[in-house]
Design an enzyme around this catalytic site. Structure first.
Site, PDB file in Angstrom:
ATOM      1  N   ARG A  51       0.795  -1.291   0.004  1.00  0.00           N
ATOM      2  CA  ARG A  51       0.063  -0.111   0.011  1.00  0.00           C
ATOM      3  C   ARG A  51       0.893   1.215  -0.037  1.00  0.00           C
ATOM      4  NH1 ARG A  51       0.251   3.999   2.931  1.00  0.00           N
ATOM      5  NH2 ARG A  51       0.129   2.643   4.798  1.00  0.00           N
TER       6      ARG A  51
ATOM      7  N   SER B  22       8.564  16.065  12.242  1.00  0.00           N
ATOM      8  CA  SER B  22       7.015  16.398  12.674  1.00  0.00           C
ATOM      9  C   SER B  22       7.200  18.129  12.468  1.00  0.00           C
ATOM     10  CB  SER B  22       7.058  16.149  13.972  1.00  0.00           C
ATOM     11  OG  SER B  22       6.587  14.901  14.230  1.00  0.00           O
TER      12      SER B  22
ATOM     13  N   GLU C  88       4.092  10.266   8.341  1.00  0.00           N
ATOM     14  CA  GLU C  88       2.774  11.252   7.481  1.00  0.00           C
ATOM     15  C   GLU C  88       2.029  11.933   8.650  1.00  0.00           C
ATOM     16  OE1 GLU C  88       0.757  10.449   4.107  1.00  0.00           O
ATOM     17  OE2 GLU C  88       2.350   9.066   3.343  1.00  0.00           O
TER      18      GLU C  88
END
Length: 387
Positions: free
Chosen positions: A94, A142, A367
């Site tokens: 994926r 981040s 992500e």
């Protein structure tokens, strides 16, 4: 009539005929082509590159982009179902499709010139050109505003220096979407394989996403022509817009991983006999699996509603954050608990829970970490930025 054990609320009945056809097609691909080989790929730390042409043939790369660029033109819910069925096989499969579609093809389509679209999108949809997305840097992912990679104008070119870390598809890629600081804010550039000073190195010793290529990218005075700059976006909204697209798919993917773990646990617990009865006949096992079904059902409904919002053009990043936080946490907890229910057998890759549990350690981090998404939701609730 008995309910389907992995769809207790009959969410499938809420799908259109086309959406069900997409899900069935990708499910067959996962069953026939991914599952027979993925355990060995994970063991060896190899990505099954031979699956790329087959994925392209099914229209899984850039599936939501227009047909005029060689893509399938599917809706957002169909893309989500693609992610769910691929991750039922493995997060690495994926991830490949997600990066190719949402992080590479999407920015070319959304922010690129018509020439860039015509050159790259049909080749990428066909799997003849592979992309990667360069945003995260070695000092931390981040806080992307604290970007060290920079691009400086030099005549008709740009000169890029810096590095990126944890880049899926990096050593497979023919093109890298690289974000760099400029005098005019953060901008995106298309770096092509073979450009002088551009190097990719495989990151080894991974215990997660082993059936996926993860790389570090290095830029040493890489000269990039102006024609390779993405001209239609500046600032963090460029890469963050790409991440919103990819995170949307990630909300669906872990549902597939959780379903795979529940399926494995159900089958194993019915066959495993302890104290003269199947493990499935014990209250402790049934309570666990009932709880997993509850959490999977909630995640399915969250992602379906998110997909409907996306297709209506009203999806908000905070909604994506809430769904990613909920659904990945759901899946990683189920994978860990399914590993436990399988006992000693659960630690081998002959069964899927340990592989999914390890993979989801990456999915819950990349992500946007779980904490980042919690703070996004907290900011929405309070109006106060606590980052």
């Amino acid at each position: 009539m008995a309910l389907h054990p992995y769809d207790l609320f009959d969410v499938r009945s809420l799908l259109t005929e086309e959406e069900r056809a997409v899900q069935d097609t990708v499910a067959r691909f996962t069953d026939e082509r991914v599952l027979p080989i993925i355990g060995e790929c994970f063991d060896k730390g190899e990505f099954p590159k031979e699956l790329i042409p087959e994925m392209a043939e099914l229209g899984l790369l850039g599936s939501s982009l227009p047909e005029e660029y060689g893509c399938a033109g599917l809706n957002g819910v169909s893309y989500g179902l693609i992610c769910q069925e691929l991750e039922r096989g493995d997060s690495g499969i994926r991830s490949f499709a997600s990066v190719q579609s949402s992080l590479c093809m999407y920015p070319i389509y959304a922010y690129g010139t018509e020439e860039q679209k015509r050159r790259w999108l049909p080749e990428m949809a066909a799997g003849r050109a592979i992309g990667c997305f360069g945003l995260t840097e070695p000092h931390g992912g981040s806080d992307p505003a604290n970007m060290k990679t920079h691009a400086k104008r030099d005549g008709d070119d740009w000169v890029i220096n810096g590095s990126k870390m944890w880049i899926t598809n990096g050593n497979l890629a023919d093109i890298a979407i690289v974000w760099a600081q400029t005098e005019d804010g953060i901008q995106g550039f298309l770096l092509e394989k073979g450009m002088k000073g551009f190097d990719a190195q495989v990151i080894k010793h991974k215990m997660s996403l082993r059936a996926s290529v993860t790389s570090a990218l290095f830029f040493d005075n890489v000269r990039v022509p102006e024609a390779n700059r993405l001209p239609n976006v500046k600032g963090l909204k460029g890469p963050l817009g790409c991440l919103t697209q990819a995170r949307y798919g990630i909300t669906w993917g872990p549902i597939g991983a959780a379903i795979a773990c529940l399926d494995e646990a159900l089958k194993y617990s019915k066959e495993r006999i302890l104290f003269d009865r199947p493990v499935a006949a014990t209250q402790s096992a049934q309570l666990k699996m009932a709880d997993w079904a509850r959490r999977i059902t909630a995640a399915q409904l969250i992602s379906l509603q998110l997909g409907r919002l996306k297709d209506a053009g009203t999806m908000q990043p905070t909604q994506v954050s809430l769904a990613k936080w909920n659904n990945v946490r759901m899946a990683i907890d189920i994978a860990r608990e399914a590993r436990d229910l399988l006992g000693g057998a659960g630690i081998t890759t002959e069964h899927c829970p340990i592989r999914h549990a390890l993979n989801l350690e990456s999915v819950i981090t990349y992500e946007g970490t779980e904490t980042v998404h919690q703070l996004v939701v907290g900011r929405e609730l309070t109006g106060i930025n606590a980052f």
